[in-house]
Design an enzyme around this catalytic site. Structure first.
Site, PDB file in Angstrom:
ATOM      1  N   ARG A 198      -3.335 -12.525   1.035  1.00 33.30           N
ATOM      2  CA  ARG A 198      -4.321 -11.974   0.175  1.00 33.30           C
ATOM      3  C   ARG A 198      -5.286 -12.140   0.162  1.00 33.30           C
ATOM      4  NH1 ARG A 198      -1.729 -11.089  -5.550  1.00 33.30           N
ATOM      5  NH2 ARG A 198      -2.932 -11.161  -7.001  1.00 33.30           N
ATOM      6  N   ASP A 206      -0.299  -0.207 -14.790  1.00 35.33           N
ATOM      7  CA  ASP A 206      -0.633  -1.993 -14.801  1.00 35.33           C
ATOM      8  C   ASP A 206      -2.354  -2.045 -14.851  1.00 35.33           C
ATOM      9  OD1 ASP A 206      -1.833  -4.432 -13.021  1.00 35.33           O
ATOM     10  OD2 ASP A 206      -1.372  -3.394 -10.723  1.00 35.33           O
ATOM     11  N   HIS A 220       0.169  -3.206  -1.623  1.00 32.89           N
ATOM     12  CA  HIS A 220       0.340  -4.561  -2.571  1.00 32.89           C
ATOM     13  C   HIS A 220       2.810  -4.344  -2.214  1.00 32.89           C
ATOM     14  CE1 HIS A 220       2.151  -8.220  -4.736  1.00 32.89           C
ATOM     15  NE2 HIS A 220       1.556  -8.142  -5.693  1.00 32.89           N
ATOM     16  N   ARG A 246       9.679 -11.962  -7.327  1.00 33.49           N
ATOM     17  CA  ARG A 246       8.801 -11.930  -6.375  1.00 33.49           C
ATOM     18  C   ARG A 246       9.366 -13.388  -5.912  1.00 33.49           C
ATOM     19  NH1 ARG A 246       3.454 -10.271  -6.583  1.00 33.49           N
ATOM     20  NH2 ARG A 246       3.233 -11.164  -4.790  1.00 33.49           N
ATOM     21  N   CYS A 264       3.277  -5.765 -13.540  1.00 38.01           N
ATOM     22  CA  CYS A 264       3.398  -7.179 -12.443  1.00 38.01           C
ATOM     23  C   CYS A 264       3.013  -7.940 -12.484  1.00 38.01           C
ATOM     24  CB  CYS A 264       2.694  -6.126 -10.654  1.00 38.01           C
ATOM     25  SG  CYS A 264       0.993  -5.496 -10.749  1.00 38.01           S
ATOM     26  N   GLN A 313       5.614  -6.401  -4.527  1.00 38.63           N
ATOM     27  CA  GLN A 313       5.664  -6.566  -5.273  1.00 38.63           C
ATOM     28  C   GLN A 313       6.918  -5.626  -5.630  1.00 38.63           C
ATOM     29  OE1 GLN A 313       4.500  -8.245  -8.309  1.00 38.63           O
ATOM     30  NE2 GLN A 313       6.190  -6.962  -9.318  1.00 38.63           N
TER      31      GLN A 313
END
Length: 317
Positions: A123, A235, A150, A302, A274, A153
């Site tokens: 990450r 987001d 991502h 997730r 998310c 996700q």
């Protein structure tokens, strides 16, 4: 005269075959739709089995290295718990606790970690760093997030939508707010899974793309964008590393998801985020905590989606 291959030759051939066929999970658009479908189907099946108490240790004794240059709650916990539930173990590394923060190259890190672990999740900020890791690793590499995309996700998002509403093919998905890594992965998913994607953002935020797939469009008026939508997503407006945050907030204010905006969508439309959310900024409390919100299912998934990704990468699917 045929001679039986030596053990060392067979090991070498197996190593080369594995390296060539290795499955990295870097971006959704780089993976065949049938493979993505298989991952999602396995995620659904494993979640159901897990709730029923059926918890096979499919990665018994295997090791996952988790490299975090960006901090995380959901990514770290979901991968770490996922490996434990599958019988494996996860190792947490960051810049302060590894030589990456002291100048060791990604290539050297990839080569060394490959001698210790069975897979690497990273990450980080630069997407090129994940690609560099995959280039030099001899084990599968998973993109846990970059500034570009991502994918883990979005696999959880797709799983969540399917749980509540069935197939997303032919549905209308609307993204509101900042153009970011999650948006990019949703653009990839729209092509792979056959949904329409409307992106509502200020004109100046629109990326310089010359051609878009026909199912993806930019709609600058937020009310028009959500009209008849099946899924509304947003987001945070200010991501880690962003500058000039006040100007950005002012530009994005019309794209806040609130009850007035949600009322323009279909009555059974779902809302996703998310997380973490900046309550009262990109979304209001009454939407985030409302009946159409599936953010907690989304967060939980997730875990299950990433377990399926791990199994796919490690040829256990």
């Amino acid at each position: 005269m045929w001679m039986k291959p030596s053990l060392s030759l067979k090991l070498y051939v197996n190593y080369i075959r594995y390296f060539i066929d290795m499955k990295h999970f870097i971006d959704i658009n780089k993976i065949d739709t049938t493979e993505l479908r298989a991952i999602l189907d396995r995620a659904h099946a494993m979640k159901k089995a897990f709730k029923e108490g059926n918890r096979p240790r499919l990665l018994d004794g295997m090791q996952l290295a988790m490299i975090f240059e960006k901090p995380s709650t959901r990514t770290r916990v979901s991968f770490e718990v996922g490996m434990q539930q599958l019988g494996g173990h996860a190792l947490y590394l960051n810049s302060e606790t590894s030589q990456l923060g002291r100048g060791e190259t990604i290539a050297d890190t990839a080569r060394v970690l490959s001698r210790f672990v069975d897979a690497i999740m990273i990450r980080t900020y630069k997407h090129s760093d994940v690609k560099e890791m995959a280039k030099h690793a001899s084990v599968p590499v998973i993109n846990g997030l970059t500034d570009y995309s991502h994918p883990c996700q979005i696999m959880a998002d797709l799983m969540t939508y399917e749980e509540h509403r069935g197939t997303i093919a032919g549905k209308i998905v609307t993204w509101l707010g900042d153009m970011n890594n999650v948006t990019t992965s949703w653009m990839h998913a729209a092509e792979k899974f056959g949904c329409a994607l409307r992106i509502a953002c200020p004109e100046e935020f629109k990326p310089p793309v010359s051609k878009l797939p026909e199912q993806i469009q930019f709609v600058h008026d937020p009310a028009n964008a959500v009209n008849d939508s099946d899924l509304i997503i947003t987001d945070t407006w200010i991501s880690m590393g962003d500058t000039d945050s006040q100007a950005k907030r002012e530009a994005l204010e019309p794209y806040q998801v609130n009850t007035t905006l949600m009322a323009q969508a279909r009555p059974d439309a779902l809302f996703m985020h998310c997380l973490p959310a900046h309550r009262g900024e990109e979304v209001t409390d009454d939407v985030l905590d409302g009946s159409q919100s599936v953010i907690l299912d989304e967060a939980e998934n997730r875990l299950h989606a990433q377990k399926a990704i791990l199994l796919w990468c490690l040829e256990r699917l």
